[in-house]
Design a protein around this motif. Structure first.
Motif, PDB file in Angstrom:
ATOM      1  N   ILE A 186       2.692  -7.862  -6.866  1.00  0.00           N
ATOM      2  CA  ILE A 186       2.660  -9.244  -6.173  1.00  0.00           C
ATOM      3  C   ILE A 186       3.286 -10.112  -6.912  1.00  0.00           C
ATOM      4  O   ILE A 186       3.709 -11.258  -6.574  1.00  0.00           O
ATOM      5  CB  ILE A 186       0.977  -9.305  -6.085  1.00  0.00           C
ATOM      6  CG1 ILE A 186       0.382  -8.378  -5.127  1.00  0.00           C
ATOM      7  CG2 ILE A 186       0.878 -11.003  -5.440  1.00  0.00           C
ATOM      8  CD1 ILE A 186      -1.079  -8.334  -4.918  1.00  0.00           C
ATOM      9  N   SER A 187       2.931 -10.243  -8.259  1.00  0.00           N
ATOM     10  CA  SER A 187       3.381 -11.382  -9.230  1.00  0.00           C
ATOM     11  C   SER A 187       4.669 -11.173 -10.015  1.00  0.00           C
ATOM     12  O   SER A 187       5.155 -12.034 -10.504  1.00  0.00           O
ATOM     13  CB  SER A 187       2.266 -11.569 -10.372  1.00  0.00           C
ATOM     14  OG  SER A 187       1.836 -10.667 -11.114  1.00  0.00           O
ATOM     15  N   GLY A 188       4.928  -9.769 -10.119  1.00  0.00           N
ATOM     16  CA  GLY A 188       5.943  -9.408 -11.271  1.00  0.00           C
ATOM     17  C   GLY A 188       5.643  -9.363 -12.574  1.00  0.00           C
ATOM     18  O   GLY A 188       6.398  -9.144 -13.465  1.00  0.00           O
ATOM     19  N   MET A 189       4.316  -9.351 -12.956  1.00  0.00           N
ATOM     20  CA  MET A 189       3.853  -9.372 -14.368  1.00  0.00           C
ATOM     21  C   MET A 189       2.705  -8.490 -14.231  1.00  0.00           C
ATOM     22  O   MET A 189       1.837  -8.760 -13.550  1.00  0.00           O
ATOM     23  CB  MET A 189       3.615 -10.516 -14.862  1.00  0.00           C
ATOM     24  CG  MET A 189       3.187 -10.562 -16.307  1.00  0.00           C
ATOM     25  SD  MET A 189       2.762 -12.378 -17.079  1.00  0.00           S
ATOM     26  CE  MET A 189       4.635 -12.520 -17.654  1.00  0.00           C
ATOM     27  N   ALA A 190       2.519  -7.412 -15.193  1.00  0.00           N
ATOM     28  CA  ALA A 190       1.422  -6.721 -15.763  1.00  0.00           C
ATOM     29  C   ALA A 190       1.025  -7.117 -16.915  1.00  0.00           C
ATOM     30  O   ALA A 190       1.724  -7.163 -17.766  1.00  0.00           O
ATOM     31  CB  ALA A 190       1.626  -5.451 -15.371  1.00  0.00           C
ATOM     32  N   VAL A 191      -0.332  -7.464 -17.436  1.00  0.00           N
ATOM     33  CA  VAL A 191      -0.794  -7.556 -18.651  1.00  0.00           C
ATOM     34  C   VAL A 191      -2.233  -6.723 -18.866  1.00  0.00           C
ATOM     35  O   VAL A 191      -2.942  -6.804 -18.024  1.00  0.00           O
ATOM     36  CB  VAL A 191      -1.049  -9.064 -18.829  1.00  0.00           C
ATOM     37  CG1 VAL A 191      -1.579  -9.242 -20.227  1.00  0.00           C
ATOM     38  CG2 VAL A 191      -0.027 -10.027 -18.426  1.00  0.00           C
ATOM     39  N   LEU A 198      -0.842  -2.082 -10.828  1.00  0.00           N
ATOM     40  CA  LEU A 198       0.635  -1.947 -10.335  1.00  0.00           C
ATOM     41  C   LEU A 198       0.503  -2.959  -9.043  1.00  0.00           C
ATOM     42  O   LEU A 198       1.515  -3.529  -8.802  1.00  0.00           O
ATOM     43  CB  LEU A 198       0.758  -0.613  -9.792  1.00  0.00           C
ATOM     44  CG  LEU A 198       2.098  -0.380  -8.761  1.00  0.00           C
ATOM     45  CD1 LEU A 198       3.454  -0.761  -9.633  1.00  0.00           C
ATOM     46  CD2 LEU A 198       2.230   1.139  -8.301  1.00  0.00           C
ATOM     47  N   GLU A 199      -0.711  -2.859  -8.439  1.00  0.00           N
ATOM     48  CA  GLU A 199      -0.779  -4.040  -7.304  1.00  0.00           C
ATOM     49  C   GLU A 199      -0.523  -5.125  -7.684  1.00  0.00           C
ATOM     50  O   GLU A 199      -0.052  -6.050  -7.138  1.00  0.00           O
ATOM     51  CB  GLU A 199      -2.155  -3.737  -6.634  1.00  0.00           C
ATOM     52  CG  GLU A 199      -2.520  -4.434  -5.485  1.00  0.00           C
ATOM     53  CD  GLU A 199      -3.724  -4.201  -4.822  1.00  0.00           C
ATOM     54  OE1 GLU A 199      -3.719  -5.137  -3.559  1.00  0.00           O
ATOM     55  OE2 GLU A 199      -4.452  -3.298  -4.888  1.00  0.00           O
ATOM     56  N   GLU A 200      -1.047  -5.859  -9.028  1.00  0.00           N
ATOM     57  CA  GLU A 200      -0.643  -7.027  -9.256  1.00  0.00           C
ATOM     58  C   GLU A 200       0.625  -7.072  -9.809  1.00  0.00           C
ATOM     59  O   GLU A 200       1.273  -8.098  -9.530  1.00  0.00           O
ATOM     60  CB  GLU A 200      -1.482  -7.196 -10.920  1.00  0.00           C
ATOM     61  CG  GLU A 200      -1.158  -8.199 -11.665  1.00  0.00           C
ATOM     62  CD  GLU A 200      -1.642  -9.723 -10.980  1.00  0.00           C
ATOM     63  OE1 GLU A 200      -0.830 -10.670 -10.813  1.00  0.00           O
ATOM     64  OE2 GLU A 200      -2.548  -9.784 -10.496  1.00  0.00           O
ATOM     65  N   PHE A 201       1.437  -6.182 -10.333  1.00  0.00           N
ATOM     66  CA  PHE A 201       3.006  -5.875 -10.610  1.00  0.00           C
ATOM     67  C   PHE A 201       3.756  -6.194  -9.403  1.00  0.00           C
ATOM     68  O   PHE A 201       4.779  -7.028  -9.441  1.00  0.00           O
ATOM     69  CB  PHE A 201       3.156  -4.833 -11.367  1.00  0.00           C
ATOM     70  CG  PHE A 201       4.503  -4.574 -11.970  1.00  0.00           C
ATOM     71  CD1 PHE A 201       4.759  -5.640 -12.986  1.00  0.00           C
ATOM     72  CD2 PHE A 201       5.250  -3.779 -11.751  1.00  0.00           C
ATOM     73  CE1 PHE A 201       5.985  -5.504 -13.641  1.00  0.00           C
ATOM     74  CE2 PHE A 201       6.640  -3.578 -12.255  1.00  0.00           C
ATOM     75  CZ  PHE A 201       6.837  -4.658 -13.271  1.00  0.00           C
ATOM     76  N   LYS A 229       0.758  -1.160  -0.090  1.00  0.00           N
ATOM     77  CA  LYS A 229       0.075  -0.111  -0.123  1.00  0.00           C
ATOM     78  C   LYS A 229       0.975   1.108   0.020  1.00  0.00           C
ATOM     79  O   LYS A 229       0.515   2.323  -0.720  1.00  0.00           O
ATOM     80  CB  LYS A 229      -0.956  -0.149   1.348  1.00  0.00           C
ATOM     81  CG  LYS A 229      -2.180  -1.097   0.992  1.00  0.00           C
ATOM     82  CD  LYS A 229      -2.839  -1.248   2.395  1.00  0.00           C
ATOM     83  CE  LYS A 229      -3.574  -0.032   3.014  1.00  0.00           C
ATOM     84  NZ  LYS A 229      -4.203  -0.250   3.979  1.00  0.00           N
ATOM     85  N   GLN A 230       1.961   1.093   0.706  1.00  0.00           N
ATOM     86  CA  GLN A 230       2.819   2.324   0.608  1.00  0.00           C
ATOM     87  C   GLN A 230       3.539   2.759  -0.685  1.00  0.00           C
ATOM     88  O   GLN A 230       3.488   3.818  -1.172  1.00  0.00           O
ATOM     89  CB  GLN A 230       3.984   2.205   1.643  1.00  0.00           C
ATOM     90  CG  GLN A 230       4.927   3.395   1.932  1.00  0.00           C
ATOM     91  CD  GLN A 230       4.288   4.518   2.617  1.00  0.00           C
ATOM     92  OE1 GLN A 230       3.573   4.229   3.449  1.00  0.00           O
ATOM     93  NE2 GLN A 230       4.526   5.839   2.213  1.00  0.00           N
TER      94      GLN A 230
END
Length: 535
Positions: free
Chosen positions: A147-152, A142-145, A92-93
Motif C-alpha cells: 500500500i505505502s511502499g515502505m515497511a518498518v 507486506l500489506e503495508e509494503f 489479496k492475490q
C-alpha cells in the motif's frame, strides 16, 4: 498514531535525574525537518490506504472555486458514486502468493566443526519466529509494503506476557521519519531516524519517572491546560515558525502525551588503546590524555538515542545498547531509486478511478433510458378516469381499462428503449486489461478459467511469467525480513545469558542453547532453497 504500550526496553530511569533542565532543541528541530520532508509520502500513503480499503471517491476537486469531495459533488448532481474495488483483490492475490511460498531460514557457520551449533541457532530463530507469530506479522507488513511502499519493524528485548525474549513490532510509516539525504536502498547511509509515540500519561510516567518529583515535572511538561501556550513560547524563544509543524508537536487527542524517539549517527574523535597486561583493546575520548604513547587516533562511528518532549526536554539519552551497535529499526522503502518511494497500489489508482467513472456513467445512462414508459393519448382517457387511475390499473394483475377509440384516438402503449451504446463496455474492458498489465497480476495468476484450446503446459508457462512480474517486489520484501532476522539473531546472542532448551522443528527432540559457546561463533543466515542449500 494511537496510544499503545511504550516499546521501552533499555532506558535507564536515572537518566532523567542527570538530564534535568537539559534540552536538545537542535536535535529536535532536525528531527522535525526530517518529519516535514516526508509529508508528501504520508499524504500518498493515506490516499493509497483509502483506495485500497474502499474510500475511492474521497479526493477533492475544484467546483466554482471551492474544494469539494468527489463523492459529495456527484451526489449533488443527482447521481450515485459507484465503485468496484479491484485494488483490494489484487493486493489479496499478492498476499496469497507470498503466503503460499514456504521459504524457511537456515543459519550457517564458516567452520565445519561448528555445524551442529548452526542447527541449534536455526531452531532458536524458528522458535522466535513462532513466538512473534511471524507468519501473520509478515503478511500484515507486506500489506503495508504494497500500500505505502515502505515497511518498518522494531526489534527489541524485554518482558511481555510473562516471557522475557526478543520481540518484533510493526511500526506505522505514518509515525516514522527518516533522514531525507539517504539514498541507499539498503539504508546504510542513514544518519537519523526515529518514531513518534503517543501514549497515556500513566505509561509515560512508568517509563521515565522514579520519584514524585520527576512525576510532577512530567505532569507540568504535559499539562493540557498550558500546553499550547508553552508551545508558542517555545517557538518564539528559539525563533521557530509555527506553520506546518502542528502535526509534529501535537497529538491527535489532547489526553495523550507525545514523545519523540530519535536515533542518530554520531562521530567523535577517540584513541584506540591496547592494554598489554590484559591483552584487550578499548577506546578513550580524544579530549582526555591517553595512557599509551602508541595509541591510535580514530574517528568513532556510533549510534546514539534520545527521547525528547515536544519542548526539547531530554527524557533519556545514551549510546546504542545493542550488540550490533545500531538502531533497533529495520526498514525498507521501494524502489528507493534517488530516494523515490512508489508503491504497488499507487501504480494502479488511475485505472481504478477511471473504472469507477465508467461504472458510474453506465449507471447514469441506464437510469436515463426509457424503461416501461406508458404513453396515454388524452383523447382516449374515458370520463371519470385520471392518469393515476390508468397507471394503477395498467400495473395491476388482470387489470381492465376502458378507452375511447372513436375519432381515430390511439390506444395507450408502453415504450422501452435500450441504452445507447456509446462504447462504455469496450472502455471498461480496456481499463480492466490495463489494470492487469500494470499490476502484473494477470488472469493466470488469479486462477481464472482459460479457453479450452489452451494446453496445461501453456497455462503453467503463463502462470510462471505472471509470478516473475512480482518477483522483484517480493524479493525486496524478503530482503527486509532477512535484515530483521539478522537483528533478532544479534539480540539473541546478546540477551540470552543463560542456557535455554527449545523444541526443535527439524526433528522430534529438544536442543539446548548455551550462550557461553554460541557467543564465540560467527553466524550468518539466509533463505533455504528446495534443494537444501541456502540461496
Amino acid at each position: 498514531m494511537t496510544s499503545r504500550t511504550f516499546p521501552f526496553i533499555f532506558v535507564a530511569k536515572s537518566k532523567m535525574e542527570k538530564s534535568n533542565n537539559l534540552k536538545e532543541v537542535g536535535l529536535l528541530v532536525e528531527a522535525c525537518r526530517c518529519w516535514e520532508r516526508m509529508a508528501a509520502f504520508r499524504q500518498m500513503r493515506s490516499r493509497n490506504m483509502r483506495y485500497c480499503y474502499g474510500d475511492q471517491w474521497g479526493d477533492y476537486v475544484m467546483v466554482d472555486g471551492k474544494k469539494v469531495r468527489e463523492e459529495d459533488y456527484i451526489r449533488s448532481q443527482g447521481s450515485e458514486p459507484l465503485k468496484n474495488n479491484l485494488i483490494r483483490r489484487l493486493v489479496k492475490q499478492v498476499l496469497g502468493l507470498y503466503r503460499a511460498e514456504d521459504m524457511p531460514l537456515q543459519c550457517m557457520v564458516m567452520q565445519a566443526q561448528h555445524q551442529q551449533f548452526a542447527k541449534v541457532m536455526t531452531d532458536v530463530i524458528a522458535y522466535n519466529q513462532w513466538l512473534n507469530r511471524a507468519t501473520e506479522l509478515n503478511s500484515r507488513m507486506l500489506e503495508e509494503f504494497l500500500i505505502s511502499g515502505m515497511a518498518v519493524q522494531r526489534k527489541t528485548y524485554g518482558l511481555r506476557n510473562g516471557t522475557c525474549d526478543c520481540w518484533t513490532d510493526i511500526v506505522s510509516p505514518a509515525a516514522f521519519f527518516l533522514d531525507s539525504m539517504a539514498t541507499d536502498c539498503r539504508g546504510w547511509d542513514v544518519e537519523m531516524l526515529g518514531e513518534i509515540h503517543d501514549m497515556h500519561f500513566d505509561t509515560l510516567a512508568a517509563a521515565f519517572a522514579t520519584s514524585q518529583q520527576q512525576w510532577q515535572e512530567l505532569a507540568d511538561i504535559y499539562s493540557p491546560i498550558t500546553y499550547d501556550e508553552r508551545l508558542g513560547e517555545f517557538f518564539s524563544e528559539y525563533g521557530l515558525p509555527r506553520t506546518g509543524k502542528q502535526e509534529f508537536f501535537h497529538t491527535a487527542e489532547s489526553r495523550l502525551c507525545r514523545v519523540i524517539e530519535i536515533w542518530y549517527r554520531c562521530r567523535t574523535p577517540q584513541y584506540l588503546c591496547h592494554d598489554r597486561e590484559t591483552a584487550t583493546l578499548y577506546r578513550v575520548d580524544a579530549t582526555g590524555k591517553t595512557p599509551y604513547d602508541d595509541a591510535l587516533f580514530t574517528i568513532a562511528d556510533e549510534w546514539r538515542y534520545a527521547y525528547l518532549t515536544p519542548f526539547g526536554d531530554v527524557l533519556a539519552e545514551g549510546t546504542s545498547p545493542y550488540l550490533h551497535g545500531s538502531h533497533p529499526y529495520v526498514f525498507k522503502a521501494y524502489p528507493f531509486v534517488d530516494a523515490e518511494i512508489h508503491s504497488f497500489v499507487a501504480d494502479i489508482i488511475d485505472q481504478q478511478r477511471y473504472t469507477n467513472r465508467l461504472i458510474t456513467l453506465y449507471d447514469w445512462v441506464m437510469r436515463s433510458s426509457a424503461k416501461g414508459v406508458l404513453l396515454v393519448p388524452e383523447e382516449s382517457i374515458p370520463e371519470g378516469y385520471s392518469i393515476e387511475d390508468i397507471a394503477d390499473e395498467w400495473a395491476r394483475f388482470n387489470g381492465v381499462i376502458a378507452v375511447k377509440t372513436r375519432n381515430g384516438a390511439l390506444l395507450p402503449q408502453q415504450v422501452s428503449a435500450n441504452a445507447v451504446n456509446v462504447g462504455i463496455n469496450e472502455l471498461l474492458q480496456t481499463q480492466l486489461s490495463f489494470m492487469e498489465d500494470i499490476s502484473g497480476v494477470t488472469g493466470a495468476l488469479q486462477g481464472k478459467a482459460t479457453a479450452a484450446s489452451v494446453s496445461g503446459t501453456l497455462f503453467q508457462q503463463q502462470t510462471h511469467n505472471a509470478m516473475l512480474s512480482q518477483l522483484d517486489l517480493l524479493d525486496t520484501f524478503r530482503d527486509f525480513i532477512l535484515d530483521g532476522v539478522c537483528k533478532d539473531m544479534s539480540n539473541i546472542l546478546q540477551y540470552y545469558d543463560s542456557p535455554r532448551t527449545f523444541a526443535s522443528r527439524r526433528c522430534n527432540m529438544s536442543v539446548t542453547y548455551n550462550p557461553e559457546i554460541m557467543r564465540h561463533i560467527q553466524f550468518t543466515i539466509d533463505y533455504k532453497k528446495e534443494g537444501g542449500q541456502p540461496e
